[in-house]
Design a protein around this motif. Structure first.
Motif, mmCIF file in Angstrom:
data_model
loop_
_atom_site.group_PDB
_atom_site.id
_atom_site.type_symbol
_atom_site.label_atom_id
_atom_site.label_comp_id
_atom_site.label_asym_id
_atom_site.label_seq_id
_atom_site.Cartn_x
_atom_site.Cartn_y
_atom_site.Cartn_z
ATOM 1 N N GLY A 23 45.868 19.893 52.704
ATOM 2 C CA GLY A 23 46.992 21.070 52.351
ATOM 3 C C GLY A 23 47.508 21.428 53.479
ATOM 4 O O GLY A 23 48.277 20.485 54.297
ATOM 5 N N GLU A 24 47.521 22.582 53.787
ATOM 6 C CA GLU A 24 48.263 23.356 54.758
ATOM 7 C C GLU A 24 47.734 23.218 56.073
ATOM 8 O O GLU A 24 47.942 23.459 57.299
ATOM 9 N N LYS A 25 46.446 22.709 56.195
ATOM 10 C CA LYS A 25 45.590 22.728 57.415
ATOM 11 C C LYS A 25 45.929 21.328 58.286
ATOM 12 O O LYS A 25 46.374 20.424 57.570
ATOM 13 N N ALA A 26 45.592 21.256 59.363
ATOM 14 C CA ALA A 26 45.605 20.166 60.134
ATOM 15 C C ALA A 26 44.470 19.011 59.792
ATOM 16 O O ALA A 26 43.816 19.405 59.434
ATOM 17 N N VAL A 27 45.062 17.895 60.193
ATOM 18 C CA VAL A 27 44.003 16.921 59.845
ATOM 19 C C VAL A 27 43.639 16.346 61.307
ATOM 20 O O VAL A 27 44.589 15.717 62.155
ATOM 21 N N ALA A 28 42.227 16.241 61.507
ATOM 22 C CA ALA A 28 41.950 15.548 62.930
ATOM 23 C C ALA A 28 41.299 14.284 62.847
ATOM 24 O O ALA A 28 40.776 14.056 61.757
ATOM 25 N N VAL A 29 41.538 13.392 63.953
ATOM 26 C CA VAL A 29 40.958 11.931 63.887
ATOM 27 C C VAL A 29 40.298 11.873 65.338
ATOM 28 O O VAL A 29 40.852 12.202 66.310
ATOM 29 N N HIS A 30 39.313 11.128 64.996
ATOM 30 C CA HIS A 30 38.416 11.061 66.273
ATOM 31 C C HIS A 30 38.288 9.356 66.681
ATOM 32 O O HIS A 30 38.056 8.626 65.359
ATOM 33 N N GLY A 31 38.011 8.991 67.704
ATOM 34 C CA GLY A 31 37.728 7.563 67.877
ATOM 35 C C GLY A 31 38.913 6.750 68.436
ATOM 36 O O GLY A 31 39.956 6.934 67.896
ATOM 37 N N ALA A 32 38.677 6.393 69.852
ATOM 38 C CA ALA A 32 39.876 5.783 70.284
ATOM 39 C C ALA A 32 40.361 4.349 69.522
ATOM 40 O O ALA A 32 41.834 4.536 69.481
ATOM 41 N N ASP A 33 39.939 3.689 68.810
ATOM 42 C CA ASP A 33 40.257 2.771 68.070
ATOM 43 C C ASP A 33 41.213 3.268 66.921
ATOM 44 O O ASP A 33 42.238 2.661 66.697
ATOM 45 N N THR A 34 40.764 4.009 66.252
ATOM 46 C CA THR A 34 41.531 4.755 65.124
ATOM 47 C C THR A 34 42.811 5.468 65.512
ATOM 48 O O THR A 34 44.220 5.409 65.123
ATOM 49 N N ILE A 35 42.536 6.135 66.568
ATOM 50 C CA ILE A 35 43.669 7.044 67.333
ATOM 51 C C ILE A 35 44.875 5.710 67.576
ATOM 52 O O ILE A 35 46.006 5.942 67.535
ATOM 53 N N GLN A 36 44.451 4.822 68.325
ATOM 54 C CA GLN A 36 45.294 3.421 68.743
ATOM 55 C C GLN A 36 46.133 3.164 67.651
ATOM 56 O O GLN A 36 47.215 2.939 67.657
#
Length: 107
Positions: A36-49
């Motif tokens: 919704g209005e909140k932030a989405v966080a992503v972890h892990g170098a491969d996914t971030i790349q």
């Protein structure tokens, strides 16, 4: 959770874990809808790349801690669009850690 296949025994009743198997774009779309209005966080170098390469990352948060691990996946090793252009960072100093937040500029 972004994955190629759902592990045996899942989905479990009353679990808040959701597996996305139909691609990175779908995972981002579903995460934003769930947040919704909140932030989405992503972890892990491969996914971030992968997100940087696909142009699907709005902000890059890097926490520098006073620990040298010496191995693992390098965060910026496999960028298709190098150099990635970042905006001016927000810097927050903590005890034994420095938090950096960079807006990702569209390329």
């Amino acid at each position: 959770m972004l994955t190629h296949r759902i592990p045996a025994g899942w989905p479990r009743p009353d679990s808040t874990v959701h597996f996305v198997t139909d691609g990175l774009g779908s995972a981002v779309q579903q995460a934003k809808a769930a947040a919704g209005e909140k932030a989405v966080a992503v972890h892990g170098a491969d996914t971030i790349q992968q997100l940087l390469n696909a142009g699907l990352l709005d902000e890059l948060a890097i926490d520098i801690a006073a620990v040298l691990l010496g191995s693992g996946i390098r965060l910026f090793e496999h960028l298709d669009r190098a150099p990635a252009v970042l905006g001016n960072p927000t810097v927050t100093a903590g005890s034994g850690v420095t938090h950096l937040r960079y807006p990702v500029r569209p390329s």
